[in-house]
Design a protein around this motif. Structure first.
Motif, PDB file in Angstrom:
ATOM      1  N   LEU A 100      34.683  91.917  36.621  1.00 44.27           N
ATOM      2  CA  LEU A 100      35.782  90.979  36.439  1.00 44.27           C
ATOM      3  C   LEU A 100      36.398  91.139  35.046  1.00 44.27           C
ATOM      4  O   LEU A 100      37.617  91.062  34.877  1.00 44.27           O
ATOM      5  N   LYS A 101      35.544  91.390  34.064  1.00 38.87           N
ATOM      6  CA  LYS A 101      36.033  91.572  32.693  1.00 38.87           C
ATOM      7  C   LYS A 101      36.945  92.793  32.593  1.00 38.87           C
ATOM      8  O   LYS A 101      37.994  92.749  31.945  1.00 38.87           O
ATOM      9  N   GLU A 102      36.527  93.863  33.270  1.00 39.18           N
ATOM     10  CA  GLU A 102      37.348  95.078  33.255  1.00 39.18           C
ATOM     11  C   GLU A 102      38.725  94.814  33.883  1.00 39.18           C
ATOM     12  O   GLU A 102      39.757  95.238  33.362  1.00 39.18           O
ATOM     13  N   TRP A 103      38.709  94.072  34.997  1.00 38.06           N
ATOM     14  CA  TRP A 103      39.971  93.679  35.644  1.00 38.06           C
ATOM     15  C   TRP A 103      40.807  92.822  34.694  1.00 38.06           C
ATOM     16  O   TRP A 103      42.009  93.048  34.532  1.00 38.06           O
ATOM     17  N   TYR A 104      40.172  91.861  34.019  1.00 36.76           N
ATOM     18  CA  TYR A 104      40.920  90.935  33.165  1.00 36.76           C
ATOM     19  C   TYR A 104      41.455  91.635  31.919  1.00 36.76           C
ATOM     20  O   TYR A 104      42.509  91.254  31.393  1.00 36.76           O
ATOM     21  N   GLN A 105      40.757  92.682  31.470  1.00 38.73           N
ATOM     22  CA  GLN A 105      41.301  93.466  30.348  1.00 38.73           C
ATOM     23  C   GLN A 105      42.597  94.168  30.767  1.00 38.73           C
ATOM     24  O   GLN A 105      43.571  94.191  30.024  1.00 38.73           O
ATOM     25  N   LYS A 106      42.596  94.725  31.984  1.00 36.65           N
ATOM     26  CA  LYS A 106      43.832  95.350  32.497  1.00 36.65           C
ATOM     27  C   LYS A 106      44.941  94.293  32.634  1.00 36.65           C
ATOM     28  O   LYS A 106      46.104  94.545  32.318  1.00 36.65           O
ATOM     29  N   ILE A 107      44.561  93.134  33.150  1.00 38.18           N
ATOM     30  CA  ILE A 107      45.534  92.051  33.344  1.00 38.18           C
ATOM     31  C   ILE A 107      46.143  91.625  32.004  1.00 38.18           C
ATOM     32  O   ILE A 107      47.370  91.514  31.868  1.00 38.18           O
ATOM     33  N   LYS A 108      45.273  91.404  31.002  1.00 36.81           N
ATOM     34  CA  LYS A 108      45.759  90.898  29.714  1.00 36.81           C
ATOM     35  C   LYS A 108      46.669  91.885  29.003  1.00 36.81           C
ATOM     36  O   LYS A 108      47.514  91.497  28.203  1.00 36.81           O
ATOM     37  N   SER A 109      46.479  93.183  29.284  1.00 35.51           N
ATOM     38  CA  SER A 109      47.305  94.177  28.594  1.00 35.51           C
ATOM     39  C   SER A 109      48.681  94.332  29.241  1.00 35.51           C
ATOM     40  O   SER A 109      49.529  95.067  28.728  1.00 35.51           O
ATOM     41  N   ARG A 110      48.921  93.647  30.363  1.00 30.51           N
ATOM     42  CA  ARG A 110      50.240  93.730  30.989  1.00 30.51           C
ATOM     43  C   ARG A 110      51.237  92.884  30.182  1.00 30.51           C
ATOM     44  O   ARG A 110      50.946  91.736  29.838  1.00 30.51           O
ATOM     45  N   PRO A 111      52.421  93.435  29.912  1.00 28.69           N
ATOM     46  CA  PRO A 111      53.405  92.669  29.129  1.00 28.69           C
ATOM     47  C   PRO A 111      53.722  91.290  29.729  1.00 28.69           C
ATOM     48  O   PRO A 111      54.008  90.344  28.988  1.00 28.69           O
ATOM     49  N   ALA A 112      53.631  91.173  31.048  1.00 27.84           N
ATOM     50  CA  ALA A 112      53.951  89.893  31.690  1.00 27.84           C
ATOM     51  C   ALA A 112      52.996  88.773  31.293  1.00 27.84           C
ATOM     52  O   ALA A 112      53.285  87.596  31.497  1.00 27.84           O
ATOM     53  N   MET A 113      51.834  89.133  30.707  1.00 31.83           N
ATOM     54  CA  MET A 113      50.862  88.112  30.311  1.00 31.83           C
ATOM     55  C   MET A 113      51.105  87.570  28.906  1.00 31.83           C
ATOM     56  O   MET A 113      50.460  86.613  28.490  1.00 31.83           O
ATOM     57  N   ARG A 114      52.023  88.215  28.157  1.00 37.64           N
ATOM     58  CA  ARG A 114      52.202  87.819  26.759  1.00 37.64           C
ATOM     59  C   ARG A 114      52.504  86.332  26.603  1.00 37.64           C
ATOM     60  O   ARG A 114      51.965  85.666  25.727  1.00 37.64           O
ATOM     61  N   GLY A 115      53.359  85.828  27.473  1.00 42.49           N
ATOM     62  CA  GLY A 115      53.732  84.412  27.374  1.00 42.49           C
ATOM     63  C   GLY A 115      52.520  83.495  27.457  1.00 42.49           C
ATOM     64  O   GLY A 115      52.305  82.658  26.579  1.00 42.49           O
ATOM     65  N   VAL A 116      51.693  83.689  28.481  1.00 46.84           N
ATOM     66  CA  VAL A 116      50.567  82.760  28.652  1.00 46.84           C
ATOM     67  C   VAL A 116      49.483  82.999  27.594  1.00 46.84           C
ATOM     68  O   VAL A 116      48.801  82.063  27.188  1.00 46.84           O
ATOM     69  N   ILE A 117      49.363  84.238  27.118  1.00 45.36           N
ATOM     70  CA  ILE A 117      48.352  84.521  26.093  1.00 45.36           C
ATOM     71  C   ILE A 117      48.748  83.870  24.761  1.00 45.36           C
ATOM     72  O   ILE A 117      47.892  83.488  23.957  1.00 45.36           O
TER      73      ILE A 117
END
Lengths: 225, 225
Positions: free
Chosen positions: B190-207
């Motif tokens: 799950l961590k590996e998946w979430y690392q890929k997710i977090k690196s997507r530009p679309a996540m910048r707002g929520v991060i």
């Protein structure tokens, strides 16, 4: 050959049946009691509740679980007999209405009326609690008023085209009508919509449902009620 | 110009933000407190809860209400940056997973943990009940185990392609991570998946979300946590 696991008085299951029938997809139906599902059924999916569609494809079987996945899958398969308009805003409105039924109508109406009248009968337990039924019926009045207001302005619930919004509404309303819970004379716009809905060939299955322990009012099967 | 009414720590709102950002749709964001929405907001829609998207089109404004309508609308607008695979079965699986989060994860995890940690803080009332939190955390373990099991077999949650299933999971998991509720070392897949997710530009707002009354753990914004 596709097999749909469903329960006749379960609105989510009815949505799946209606959507698949609208798209003229042939299915075999297997009845599942959502409150006492068999172990063979619960092993099919993580969800363990109907509706579940099993499709046999080259190379194996595919499991599609839940009302949202099944109804959209039915529509995705072909452009014939569409369940969503081409217009993106009308599509969005159809999905908003479907979600309204899947969450709000389920929580505010079904959780009161169906839990008292269907679940208790099937489970063979206590009789319906009049106070709970009364509260559910008050919520139902609000919802029928809201649907009537939409239908004063539109041909179908989401706009100009029959859609997944109508499928959702037809499923929930038809279960309540089977239980004699809809006073049609109070809702002429909704009655006109439901007459059009009932006359669609895709509704034949649910209109012909017979469920042990229940007797639908005479008008339930009448297309010209 | 589109306006999205949302609340930062509301998973349904986050799904809308992520989906719109994935599709590169420019929006103006307006923050709404879901527990104390303004009258001006509740008059926008029958739902009266975020997320709500207002789009200005020739001839007027269009209101799109709810996570399901908004995320599908975002995807419907163009074939670029798709949020659903072309394969109908993988599309169905994406919608099954999105529904899993919208209903089951919401009822079994958010209704315990977010109600205690977010709603009570925002409403300025009682402190979190440890027994309720404990029960929510037990449910969360089950869910993280289920997601990990899916990710052992797949690149993304619904299969080979990033999808609305990942959007839903990213929204819910990121809120829990903001609250320090995910023990990443226990869930390597799950961590590996979430690392890929977090690196997507679309996540910048929520991060980059900051919410008065809350301090996210230091790893929350770290892409290489």
């Amino acid at each position: 050959m596709r097999t749909l696991y469903h329960f006749p008085l379960h609105p989510a299951s009815r949505q799946a049946r209606i959507a698949l029938a609208e798209k003229k997809l042939k299915i075999k139906e297997e009845i599942i009691d959502p409150w006492q599902p068999s172990e063979a059924f619960t092993e099919l999916t993580a969800e363990s509740v109907p509706p579940v569609l099993i499709d046999i494809i080259p190379g194996g079987t595919v499991t599609i679980s839940g009302v949202r996945a099944i109804t959209e899958y039915a529509n995705d398969g072909s452009t014939r007999h569409p369940l969503l308009a081409e217009d993106v805003f009308e599509r969005a409105e159809a999905r908003r209405i479907a979600a309204w039924f899947d969450t709000r109508f389920t929580d505010e109406v079904d959780a009161y009326i169906l839990s008292e009248k269907v679940e208790k009968t099937i489970m063979g337990g206590a009789s319906a609690d009049p106070a709970v039924l009364r509260e559910g019926r008050e919520h139902l009045q609000f919802h029928l008023g809201y649907l009537s207001w939409l239908l004063e302005q539109r041909d179908w619930l989401a706009g100009r085209k029959y859609s997944l919004g109508d499928v959702a509404a037809a499923a929930h309303i038809s279960v309540l009508d089977f239980l004699g819970e809809v006073k049609w004379r109070d809702w002429p716009d909704l009655k006109e919509w439901y007459q059009k809905i009932k006359s669609r060939p895709a509704m034949r299955g649910v209109i012909n449902d017979r469920v042990a322990g229940f007797r639908a009012p005479r008008h339930y099967t009448d297309l010209d009620f």
